[in-house]
Design a protein around this motif. Structure first.
Motif, PDB file in Angstrom:
ATOM      1  N   SER A 113       0.824  -1.207   0.000  1.00 11.83           N
ATOM      2  CA  SER A 113       0.000   0.000   0.000  1.00 11.83           C
ATOM      3  C   SER A 113       0.861   1.261   0.000  1.00 11.83           C
ATOM      4  CB  SER A 113      -0.940   0.018   1.213  1.00 11.83           C
ATOM      5  OG  SER A 113      -0.233   0.258   2.404  1.00 11.83           O
ATOM      6  N   ARG A 114       2.088   1.130   0.447  1.00  8.01           N
ATOM      7  CA  ARG A 114       3.005   2.281   0.482  1.00  8.01           C
ATOM      8  C   ARG A 114       3.832   2.425  -0.789  1.00  8.01           C
ATOM      9  NH1 ARG A 114       5.327   2.634   6.594  1.00  8.01           N
ATOM     10  NH2 ARG A 114       3.397   2.083   7.648  1.00  8.01           N
ATOM     11  N   LEU A 115       3.837   1.434  -1.616  1.00  9.84           N
ATOM     12  CA  LEU A 115       4.677   1.436  -2.818  1.00  9.84           C
ATOM     13  C   LEU A 115       4.491   2.673  -3.694  1.00  9.84           C
ATOM     14  CD1 LEU A 115       6.853  -0.244  -4.173  1.00  9.84           C
ATOM     15  CD2 LEU A 115       5.065  -1.461  -5.398  1.00  9.84           C
ATOM     16  N   PRO A 116       3.266   3.111  -3.972  1.00 15.03           N
ATOM     17  CA  PRO A 116       3.110   4.307  -4.815  1.00 15.03           C
ATOM     18  C   PRO A 116       3.663   5.590  -4.187  1.00 15.03           C
ATOM     19  CG  PRO A 116       1.029   3.115  -4.634  1.00 15.03           C
ATOM     20  CD  PRO A 116       1.978   2.505  -3.658  1.00 15.03           C
ATOM     21  N   PHE A 117       3.845   5.601  -2.882  1.00 20.24           N
ATOM     22  CA  PHE A 117       4.295   6.802  -2.188  1.00 20.24           C
ATOM     23  C   PHE A 117       5.769   6.769  -1.814  1.00 20.24           C
ATOM     24  CE2 PHE A 117      -0.168   5.940  -1.154  1.00 20.24           C
ATOM     25  CZ  PHE A 117      -0.751   7.036  -1.764  1.00 20.24           C
ATOM     26  N   MET A 118       6.454   5.690  -2.165  1.00 18.25           N
ATOM     27  CA  MET A 118       7.874   5.562  -1.826  1.00 18.25           C
ATOM     28  C   MET A 118       8.714   6.482  -2.706  1.00 18.25           C
ATOM     29  SD  MET A 118       8.618   1.527  -1.374  1.00 18.25           S
ATOM     30  CE  MET A 118       7.677   0.489  -0.284  1.00 18.25           C
ATOM     31  N   SER A 119       9.789   6.984  -2.112  1.00 14.62           N
ATOM     32  CA  SER A 119      10.750   7.758  -2.892  1.00 14.62           C
ATOM     33  C   SER A 119      11.520   6.794  -3.796  1.00 14.62           C
ATOM     34  CB  SER A 119      11.715   8.486  -1.960  1.00 14.62           C
ATOM     35  OG  SER A 119      12.536   7.553  -1.276  1.00 14.62           O
ATOM     36  N   ASP A 120      12.253   7.349  -4.731  1.00 14.36           N
ATOM     37  CA  ASP A 120      13.040   6.504  -5.639  1.00 14.36           C
ATOM     38  C   ASP A 120      14.064   5.669  -4.868  1.00 14.36           C
ATOM     39  OD1 ASP A 120      11.665   7.421  -7.853  1.00 14.36           O
ATOM     40  OD2 ASP A 120      13.144   8.974  -8.331  1.00 14.36           O
ATOM     41  N   SER A 121      14.685   6.260  -3.859  1.00 14.41           N
ATOM     42  CA  SER A 121      15.686   5.511  -3.086  1.00 14.41           C
ATOM     43  C   SER A 121      15.028   4.392  -2.284  1.00 14.41           C
ATOM     44  CB  SER A 121      16.471   6.443  -2.162  1.00 14.41           C
ATOM     45  OG  SER A 121      15.612   7.077  -1.235  1.00 14.41           O
ATOM     46  N   GLU A 122      13.821   4.633  -1.759  1.00 11.91           N
ATOM     47  CA  GLU A 122      13.111   3.583  -1.022  1.00 11.91           C
ATOM     48  C   GLU A 122      12.691   2.460  -1.956  1.00 11.91           C
ATOM     49  OE1 GLU A 122      11.022   6.022   2.655  1.00 11.91           O
ATOM     50  OE2 GLU A 122      10.009   5.973   0.727  1.00 11.91           O
ATOM     51  N   LYS A 123      12.225   2.807  -3.151  1.00 13.24           N
ATOM     52  CA  LYS A 123      11.843   1.779  -4.128  1.00 13.24           C
ATOM     53  C   LYS A 123      13.044   0.933  -4.516  1.00 13.24           C
ATOM     54  CE  LYS A 123       7.894   4.098  -6.191  1.00 13.24           C
ATOM     55  NZ  LYS A 123       7.339   4.738  -7.379  1.00 13.24           N
ATOM     56  N   GLU A 124      14.181   1.585  -4.709  1.00 17.82           N
ATOM     57  CA  GLU A 124      15.398   0.859  -5.074  1.00 17.82           C
ATOM     58  C   GLU A 124      15.815  -0.096  -3.954  1.00 17.82           C
ATOM     59  OE1 GLU A 124      20.051   1.916  -5.992  1.00 17.82           O
ATOM     60  OE2 GLU A 124      18.527   3.389  -6.529  1.00 17.82           O
ATOM     61  N   LEU A 125      15.771   0.379  -2.712  1.00 14.22           N
ATOM     62  CA  LEU A 125      16.113  -0.462  -1.570  1.00 14.22           C
ATOM     63  C   LEU A 125      15.126  -1.613  -1.436  1.00 14.22           C
ATOM     64  CD1 LEU A 125      17.888  -0.978   0.905  1.00 14.22           C
ATOM     65  CD2 LEU A 125      16.423   0.599   2.178  1.00 14.22           C
ATOM     66  N   TYR A 126      13.855  -1.339  -1.635  1.00 12.66           N
ATOM     67  CA  TYR A 126      12.806  -2.356  -1.571  1.00 12.66           C
ATOM     68  C   TYR A 126      13.057  -3.450  -2.606  1.00 12.66           C
ATOM     69  CZ  TYR A 126       8.064  -4.304  -2.144  1.00 12.66           C
ATOM     70  OH  TYR A 126       6.988  -5.133  -2.253  1.00 12.66           O
ATOM     71  N   GLU A 127      13.348  -3.063  -3.836  1.00 14.14           N
ATOM     72  CA  GLU A 127      13.592  -4.040  -4.897  1.00 14.14           C
ATOM     73  C   GLU A 127      14.856  -4.846  -4.628  1.00 14.14           C
ATOM     74  OE1 GLU A 127      13.529  -1.668  -8.452  1.00 14.14           O
ATOM     75  OE2 GLU A 127      11.361  -1.345  -8.306  1.00 14.14           O
ATOM     76  N   LYS A 128      15.905  -4.199  -4.140  1.00 14.12           N
ATOM     77  CA  LYS A 128      17.144  -4.916  -3.819  1.00 14.12           C
ATOM     78  C   LYS A 128      16.920  -5.916  -2.690  1.00 14.12           C
ATOM     79  CE  LYS A 128      20.572  -1.521  -5.243  1.00 14.12           C
ATOM     80  NZ  LYS A 128      21.645  -0.615  -4.793  1.00 14.12           N
ATOM     81  N   THR A 129      16.148  -5.511  -1.697  1.00 18.47           N
ATOM     82  CA  THR A 129      15.889  -6.380  -0.549  1.00 18.47           C
ATOM     83  C   THR A 129      15.061  -7.586  -0.965  1.00 18.47           C
ATOM     84  OG1 THR A 129      15.947  -4.443   0.883  1.00 18.47           O
ATOM     85  CG2 THR A 129      15.021  -6.439   1.815  1.00 18.47           C
ATOM     86  N   LEU A 130      14.114  -7.388  -1.872  1.00 23.59           N
ATOM     87  CA  LEU A 130      13.301  -8.501  -2.355  1.00 23.59           C
ATOM     88  C   LEU A 130      14.122  -9.495  -3.165  1.00 23.59           C
ATOM     89  CD1 LEU A 130       9.928  -6.890  -3.465  1.00 23.59           C
ATOM     90  CD2 LEU A 130      10.343  -8.343  -1.499  1.00 23.59           C
TER      91      LEU A 130
END
Length: 73
Positions: free
Chosen positions: A50-67
């Motif tokens: 639910s937070r994905l659309p509101f994540m900053s670019d750096s948070e999205k990058e960290l999220y994808e790397k962590t996954l």
């Protein structure tokens, strides 16, 4: 390095202390990916997605790397 270990331990303790992920920051949620109990994964993933659309670019990058990381248990 000590700060990272301390933060990781603190975040790891959150996994066991509470199941209401809405009160956690996005960075905290990303940090505990792979440590959430199976019983809580649905609510965890629902909150994180639910937070994905509101994540900053750096948070999205960290999220994808962590996954992409294999789970370490």
């Amino acid at each position: 390095m000590k700060k990272i270990a301390l933060i990781s331990l603190l975040l790891f303790s959150f996994v066991f202390a509470k199941e209401d992920y809405s009160e956690m920051s996005t960075q905290e949620l990303i940090a505990i990916i792979g440590y959430v109990k199976d019983d809580n994964k649905d609510s965890f993933l629902k909150e994180l997605n639910s937070r994905l659309p509101f994540m900053s670019d750096s948070e999205k990058e960290l999220y994808e790397k962590t996954l992409e990381k294999p789970e370490e248990k």
